[in-house]
Design a protein around this motif. Structure first.
Motif, PDB file in Angstrom:
ATOM      1  N   LYS A  20       0.943  -1.222  -0.064  1.00 40.67           N
ATOM      2  CA  LYS A  20       0.015   0.026   0.172  1.00 40.67           C
ATOM      3  C   LYS A  20       0.747   1.303  -0.117  1.00 40.67           C
ATOM      4  CE  LYS A  20      -4.099   1.883   2.111  1.00 40.67           C
ATOM      5  NZ  LYS A  20      -5.216   1.836   2.914  1.00 40.67           N
ATOM      6  N   GLU A  21       2.048   1.185   0.635  1.00 43.16           N
ATOM      7  CA  GLU A  21       2.888   2.550   0.825  1.00 43.16           C
ATOM      8  C   GLU A  21       3.756   2.545  -0.514  1.00 43.16           C
ATOM      9  OE1 GLU A  21       3.907   4.342   3.604  1.00 43.16           O
ATOM     10  OE2 GLU A  21       2.026   4.066   4.222  1.00 43.16           O
ATOM     11  N   GLY A  22       3.611   1.388  -1.408  1.00 43.24           N
ATOM     12  CA  GLY A  22       4.196   1.503  -2.695  1.00 43.24           C
ATOM     13  C   GLY A  22       5.691   1.135  -2.616  1.00 43.24           C
ATOM     14  N   ILE A  23       5.979   0.573  -1.472  1.00 41.20           N
ATOM     15  CA  ILE A  23       7.613   0.169  -1.177  1.00 41.20           C
ATOM     16  C   ILE A  23       7.875  -1.197  -1.663  1.00 41.20           C
ATOM     17  CG2 ILE A  23       9.274  -0.227   0.688  1.00 41.20           C
ATOM     18  CD1 ILE A  23       7.602   1.732   2.262  1.00 41.20           C
ATOM     19  N   LYS A  24       6.864  -1.937  -1.648  1.00 42.66           N
ATOM     20  CA  LYS A  24       7.300  -3.507  -2.309  1.00 42.66           C
ATOM     21  C   LYS A  24       6.147  -3.768  -3.259  1.00 42.66           C
ATOM     22  CE  LYS A  24       7.225  -8.156  -0.506  1.00 42.66           C
ATOM     23  NZ  LYS A  24       6.131  -8.515  -1.358  1.00 42.66           N
ATOM     24  N   GLN A  25       6.785  -4.677  -4.198  1.00 45.27           N
ATOM     25  CA  GLN A  25       5.971  -4.937  -5.324  1.00 45.27           C
ATOM     26  C   GLN A  25       5.215  -6.494  -4.998  1.00 45.27           C
ATOM     27  OE1 GLN A  25       8.554  -5.783  -8.405  1.00 45.27           O
ATOM     28  NE2 GLN A  25       8.663  -3.626  -9.096  1.00 45.27           N
ATOM     29  N   GLU A  26       3.884  -6.533  -5.077  1.00 43.35           N
ATOM     30  CA  GLU A  26       3.274  -7.589  -4.613  1.00 43.35           C
ATOM     31  C   GLU A  26       3.721  -9.097  -5.044  1.00 43.35           C
ATOM     32  OE1 GLU A  26      -1.002  -7.679  -4.924  1.00 43.35           O
ATOM     33  OE2 GLU A  26      -0.975  -5.304  -4.936  1.00 43.35           O
ATOM     34  N   ASN A  27       4.162  -9.165  -6.120  1.00 46.51           N
ATOM     35  CA  ASN A  27       4.658 -10.381  -6.632  1.00 46.51           C
ATOM     36  C   ASN A  27       6.184 -10.684  -6.107  1.00 46.51           C
ATOM     37  OD1 ASN A  27       6.048  -8.675  -8.285  1.00 46.51           O
ATOM     38  ND2 ASN A  27       5.600  -9.455 -10.090  1.00 46.51           N
ATOM     39  N   LYS A  28       6.953 -10.164  -5.592  1.00 48.29           N
ATOM     40  CA  LYS A  28       8.488 -10.297  -5.354  1.00 48.29           C
ATOM     41  C   LYS A  28       8.263 -10.908  -3.924  1.00 48.29           C
ATOM     42  CE  LYS A  28      12.689  -8.404  -5.783  1.00 48.29           C
ATOM     43  NZ  LYS A  28      13.536  -7.517  -6.062  1.00 48.29           N
ATOM     44  N   ASP A  29       9.093 -11.883  -3.396  1.00 50.61           N
ATOM     45  CA  ASP A  29       9.332 -12.415  -2.048  1.00 50.61           C
ATOM     46  C   ASP A  29       9.746 -11.630  -1.170  1.00 50.61           C
ATOM     47  OD1 ASP A  29       9.474 -15.161  -0.705  1.00 50.61           O
ATOM     48  OD2 ASP A  29      11.275 -14.273  -0.325  1.00 50.61           O
ATOM     49  N   PHE A  30       9.239 -11.786   0.067  1.00 55.41           N
ATOM     50  CA  PHE A  30       9.347 -10.601   1.155  1.00 55.41           C
ATOM     51  C   PHE A  30      11.171 -10.751   1.458  1.00 55.41           C
ATOM     52  CE2 PHE A  30       6.975  -8.792   4.968  1.00 55.41           C
ATOM     53  CZ  PHE A  30       7.716  -7.715   4.738  1.00 55.41           C
ATOM     54  N   ILE A  31      11.292 -11.846   1.732  1.00 53.90           N
ATOM     55  CA  ILE A  31      12.782 -11.966   2.131  1.00 53.90           C
ATOM     56  C   ILE A  31      13.734 -11.297   1.161  1.00 53.90           C
ATOM     57  CG2 ILE A  31      14.416 -13.671   2.822  1.00 53.90           C
ATOM     58  CD1 ILE A  31      12.329 -15.059   4.363  1.00 53.90           C
ATOM     59  N   GLU A  32      13.575 -12.057  -0.157  1.00 53.17           N
ATOM     60  CA  GLU A  32      14.273 -11.511  -1.335  1.00 53.17           C
ATOM     61  C   GLU A  32      14.360  -9.966  -1.308  1.00 53.17           C
ATOM     62  OE1 GLU A  32      14.772 -12.156  -6.165  1.00 53.17           O
ATOM     63  OE2 GLU A  32      12.977 -13.136  -4.847  1.00 53.17           O
ATOM     64  N   PHE A  33      13.085  -9.485  -1.463  1.00 51.65           N
ATOM     65  CA  PHE A  33      12.936  -7.909  -1.369  1.00 51.65           C
ATOM     66  C   PHE A  33      14.004  -7.261  -0.134  1.00 51.65           C
ATOM     67  CE2 PHE A  33      10.662  -4.337   0.701  1.00 51.65           C
ATOM     68  CZ  PHE A  33      10.815  -3.345  -0.370  1.00 51.65           C
ATOM     69  N   LEU A  34      13.673  -7.575   0.800  1.00 53.91           N
ATOM     70  CA  LEU A  34      14.382  -7.151   2.139  1.00 53.91           C
ATOM     71  C   LEU A  34      16.026  -7.397   1.872  1.00 53.91           C
ATOM     72  CD1 LEU A  34      12.127  -7.880   5.015  1.00 53.91           C
ATOM     73  CD2 LEU A  34      12.367  -5.757   4.251  1.00 53.91           C
TER      74      LEU A  34
END
Length: 159
Positions: A108-122
């Motif tokens: 919702k904040e536009g920080i993370k894309q929905e289709n990307k794995d959370f751990i990979e993203f971080l």
């Protein structure tokens, strides 16, 4: 126009409302709704301190490991055989929902894309970005904790 604090509070309220809805749904099926809500409350209470002491990435990895139990094929087989207790399934579901709420916030904040794995993203973030996101998630988790404490009845079964 609403402030950032109001937006955080509203999203946290929507998330807790979703938990209460899921708990009511579960009560109709197997009477585990109060246990689920109580566990979610317990984990929401622990989340801010987990982020502070362990870091966001470690906390997300821990939550993901706990949530994974909710969706494994082994669980279904063990549950059929009666080897796995309902408490473990409820615990995993509560972690899964909490983790989903963190991702929902970042999306919702536009920080993370929905289709990307959370751990990979971080793990791919630069230090400044990681610190900023950690601060934002911590702010959200504090609101989630506050709203959950006010909206969910504490049965004391979440630990």
């Amino acid at each position: 126009m609403r402030s950032k604090v109001q937006e955080l509070a509203q999203l946290a309220y929507e998330c807790v409302k979703q938990v209460k809805g899921k708990a009511n749904e579960m009560d109709k099926i197997n009477k585990k709704g109060k246990d689920f809500a109580s566990r979610y409350l317990s984990y929401a209470r622990k989340l801010p301190s987990m982020i502070i002491y362990n870091g966001l990435l470690t906390t997300v990895a821990f939550a993901k490991a706990k949530a994974k139990k909710a969706s494994t094929k082994v669980e279904a087989k063990e549950e059929e055989k009666g080897k796995r207790g309902q408490g473990e399934k409820v615990e995993a579901l509560a972690w899964k929902m909490l983790l989903g709420h963190l991702e929902k916030f970042l999306n919702k904040e536009g920080i993370k894309q929905e289709n990307k794995d959370f751990i990979e993203f971080l793990s791919e973030l630069e230090v400044q970005e990681y610190r900023y996101i950690t601060k934002r998630v911590l702010d959200f988790s504090l609101w989630l904790k506050r709203i959950a404490e006010g909206e969910i009845e504490d049965e004391g079964k979440g630990d």
